[in-house]
Motif scaffolding. Sequence first.
Motif, PDB file in Angstrom:
ATOM      1  N   PHE A  35      -2.113  -5.594  -7.859  1.00 51.64           N
ATOM      2  CA  PHE A  35      -2.385  -5.245  -9.021  1.00 51.64           C
ATOM      3  C   PHE A  35      -3.193  -5.499 -10.138  1.00 51.64           C
ATOM      4  O   PHE A  35      -4.242  -6.418  -9.898  1.00 51.64           O
ATOM      5  CB  PHE A  35      -1.146  -4.667  -9.624  1.00 51.64           C
ATOM      6  N   ASP A  36      -4.117  -4.735 -11.566  1.00 52.51           N
ATOM      7  CA  ASP A  36      -4.832  -5.259 -12.607  1.00 52.51           C
ATOM      8  C   ASP A  36      -4.326  -4.247 -13.427  1.00 52.51           C
ATOM      9  O   ASP A  36      -3.911  -3.385 -13.541  1.00 52.51           O
ATOM     10  CB  ASP A  36      -6.136  -5.092 -11.553  1.00 52.51           C
ATOM     11  N   PRO A  37      -3.643  -5.659 -14.648  1.00 52.35           N
ATOM     12  CA  PRO A  37      -2.613  -4.477 -16.083  1.00 52.35           C
ATOM     13  C   PRO A  37      -3.511  -3.491 -16.330  1.00 52.35           C
ATOM     14  O   PRO A  37      -2.998  -2.848 -17.229  1.00 52.35           O
ATOM     15  CB  PRO A  37      -3.048  -5.916 -17.074  1.00 52.35           C
ATOM     16  N   LEU A  38      -5.339  -3.216 -16.481  1.00 55.85           N
ATOM     17  CA  LEU A  38      -5.933  -2.105 -16.537  1.00 55.85           C
ATOM     18  C   LEU A  38      -5.710  -1.162 -15.604  1.00 55.85           C
ATOM     19  O   LEU A  38      -6.941  -0.101 -16.199  1.00 55.85           O
ATOM     20  CB  LEU A  38      -6.838  -3.277 -17.694  1.00 55.85           C
ATOM     21  N   CYS A  39      -5.034  -1.324 -14.612  1.00 54.34           N
ATOM     22  CA  CYS A  39      -5.488  -0.090 -13.309  1.00 54.34           C
ATOM     23  C   CYS A  39      -3.759   0.888 -13.991  1.00 54.34           C
ATOM     24  O   CYS A  39      -3.528   0.446 -13.685  1.00 54.34           O
ATOM     25  CB  CYS A  39      -5.214  -1.262 -12.358  1.00 54.34           C
ATOM     26  N   GLY A  40      -4.683   1.922 -14.510  1.00 52.53           N
ATOM     27  CA  GLY A  40      -3.952   3.143 -14.823  1.00 52.53           C
ATOM     28  C   GLY A  40      -2.748   3.595 -13.261  1.00 52.53           C
ATOM     29  O   GLY A  40      -1.228   4.469 -13.927  1.00 52.53           O
ATOM     30  N   TRP A  41      -3.661   3.853 -12.146  1.00 49.94           N
ATOM     31  CA  TRP A  41      -2.296   3.899 -10.936  1.00 49.94           C
ATOM     32  C   TRP A  41      -1.724   3.046 -10.962  1.00 49.94           C
ATOM     33  O   TRP A  41      -0.521   3.491 -10.542  1.00 49.94           O
ATOM     34  CB  TRP A  41      -3.791   4.160 -10.014  1.00 49.94           C
ATOM     35  N   CYS A  42      -1.857   1.391 -11.170  1.00 50.60           N
ATOM     36  CA  CYS A  42      -0.559   1.008 -11.039  1.00 50.60           C
ATOM     37  C   CYS A  42      -0.141   1.295 -12.388  1.00 50.60           C
ATOM     38  O   CYS A  42       1.286   0.727 -12.168  1.00 50.60           O
ATOM     39  CB  CYS A  42      -1.047  -0.719 -11.515  1.00 50.60           C
ATOM     40  N   TYR A  43      -0.184   1.679 -13.843  1.00 44.68           N
ATOM     41  CA  TYR A  43       0.939   1.756 -14.720  1.00 44.68           C
ATOM     42  C   TYR A  43       1.917   2.759 -13.787  1.00 44.68           C
ATOM     43  O   TYR A  43       2.940   3.285 -13.819  1.00 44.68           O
ATOM     44  CB  TYR A  43       0.104   2.596 -15.771  1.00 44.68           C
ATOM     45  N   GLY A  44       1.104   4.095 -12.598  1.00 42.51           N
ATOM     46  CA  GLY A  44       2.089   5.320 -12.470  1.00 42.51           C
ATOM     47  C   GLY A  44       2.560   4.557 -10.882  1.00 42.51           C
ATOM     48  O   GLY A  44       3.836   4.957 -11.505  1.00 42.51           O
ATOM     49  N   ALA A  45       2.322   3.665 -11.291  1.00 44.52           N
ATOM     50  CA  ALA A  45       3.528   2.653  -9.295  1.00 44.52           C
ATOM     51  C   ALA A  45       4.508   2.333 -10.485  1.00 44.52           C
ATOM     52  O   ALA A  45       5.243   2.116  -9.495  1.00 44.52           O
ATOM     53  CB  ALA A  45       2.201   1.838  -9.191  1.00 44.52           C
ATOM     54  N   THR A  46       4.589   2.291 -11.162  1.00 41.75           N
ATOM     55  CA  THR A  46       5.514   0.536 -11.989  1.00 41.75           C
ATOM     56  C   THR A  46       6.932   1.414 -11.493  1.00 41.75           C
ATOM     57  O   THR A  46       7.887   0.494 -11.526  1.00 41.75           O
ATOM     58  CB  THR A  46       5.458   0.489 -13.366  1.00 41.75           C
ATOM     59  N   GLY A  61      -8.420  -0.521  -2.693  1.00 36.45           N
ATOM     60  CA  GLY A  61      -8.724  -0.405  -4.171  1.00 36.45           C
ATOM     61  C   GLY A  61      -6.490  -0.941  -4.491  1.00 36.45           C
ATOM     62  O   GLY A  61      -6.022  -1.548  -3.336  1.00 36.45           O
ATOM     63  N   VAL A  62      -5.804  -0.876  -5.900  1.00 36.88           N
ATOM     64  CA  VAL A  62      -4.893  -1.109  -5.983  1.00 36.88           C
ATOM     65  C   VAL A  62      -4.164  -0.155  -7.247  1.00 36.88           C
ATOM     66  O   VAL A  62      -5.387   0.912  -7.656  1.00 36.88           O
ATOM     67  CB  VAL A  62      -4.764  -2.590  -7.165  1.00 36.88           C
ATOM     68  N   PRO A  63      -3.479   0.100  -6.798  1.00 34.45           N
ATOM     69  CA  PRO A  63      -1.686  -0.738  -6.390  1.00 34.45           C
ATOM     70  C   PRO A  63      -1.808  -0.677  -5.164  1.00 34.45           C
ATOM     71  O   PRO A  63      -2.383  -0.150  -4.452  1.00 34.45           O
ATOM     72  CB  PRO A  63      -1.110  -0.338  -7.750  1.00 34.45           C
ATOM     73  N   SER A  64      -1.291  -1.341  -4.839  1.00 34.85           N
ATOM     74  CA  SER A  64      -1.114  -1.726  -3.487  1.00 34.85           C
ATOM     75  C   SER A  64       0.066  -2.762  -2.770  1.00 34.85           C
ATOM     76  O   SER A  64       0.132  -3.752  -3.582  1.00 34.85           O
ATOM     77  CB  SER A  64      -2.270  -2.133  -2.220  1.00 34.85           C
ATOM     78  N   LEU A  65       0.803  -2.444  -1.484  1.00 38.56           N
ATOM     79  CA  LEU A  65       2.079  -3.353  -1.726  1.00 38.56           C
ATOM     80  C   LEU A  65       1.897  -3.928  -0.175  1.00 38.56           C
ATOM     81  O   LEU A  65       0.969  -3.659   1.099  1.00 38.56           O
ATOM     82  CB  LEU A  65       3.534  -2.707  -1.690  1.00 38.56           C
ATOM     83  N   ALA A  66       2.209  -5.435   0.184  1.00 35.54           N
ATOM     84  CA  ALA A  66       1.814  -6.180   0.740  1.00 35.54           C
ATOM     85  C   ALA A  66       3.050  -6.778   1.552  1.00 35.54           C
ATOM     86  O   ALA A  66       3.804  -7.104   0.938  1.00 35.54           O
ATOM     87  CB  ALA A  66       0.903  -6.653   1.283  1.00 35.54           C
ATOM     88  N   VAL A  67       3.432  -6.119   2.977  1.00 38.63           N
ATOM     89  CA  VAL A  67       5.196  -6.779   3.357  1.00 38.63           C
ATOM     90  C   VAL A  67       4.475  -8.030   4.093  1.00 38.63           C
ATOM     91  O   VAL A  67       3.567  -7.666   5.272  1.00 38.63           O
ATOM     92  CB  VAL A  67       5.527  -5.759   4.447  1.00 38.63           C
TER      93      VAL A  67
END
Length: 212
Positions: free
Chosen positions: A10-21, A178-184
């Motif tokens: 993630f990046d804390p300034l990424c709007g999509w990351c905010y959406g994924a919270t 891009g971010v957000p991304s999940l890695a297993v």
Amino acid sequence: MTDATVTYLFDPLCGWCYGATPMLDRLAASGITPTLLPTGLFSGAGARPMDAGFAAHAWDNDQRIERLSGQRFMQAYLDNVLNVRGTLLDSTAATLAITAAGLEDPRRRLSALKAIQHARYVDGRDIVTVDGVAGVLTDAGMADAAEMVKAPTDTLMTAHRELVGRGRALFQRLHANGVPSLAVVRNEAPRLIGANALFGSYDNLIAHIQAA
């Protein structure tokens, strides 16, 4: 899932990351606590000035994110963040704050990230300067982390470089776009779960994690 770990890029300034919270919260509530790794997307060479063109592009994206996730992007954010010229889109201070919050207990990284996101997107607060982000941490009950951000030690700076370095290395290894991304990560082999899974149904996300 006992033999696998889930890492959130993630990046804390990424709007999509905010959406994924909200999905992160649901994962944590179900006993799957992702390891949070910032990628430094909007820090260093990735920082950029907030101009009218970028602000309009961001707001259009933000409205789409709100429709998909239910996360609110408030008027205060539009007025006090996007429509203020001369500021930088720079996540360095916010990422340092998240590192500081999790220095002793990595589980606090998510709480710090959520506080920073809420401060920006709901309250329209400054989270791109050290003083601004320190104030957010203090208000969130993390005054110890706020003090570290204002007077960073060698220990904090080393931890910050390591954390972002791990995030960037995993991002590159996965060829993420891009971010957000999940890695297993299972048996030391990471598998990428793209952002789309974070904006669909929770059951679909779990199925992706279990299949990775």
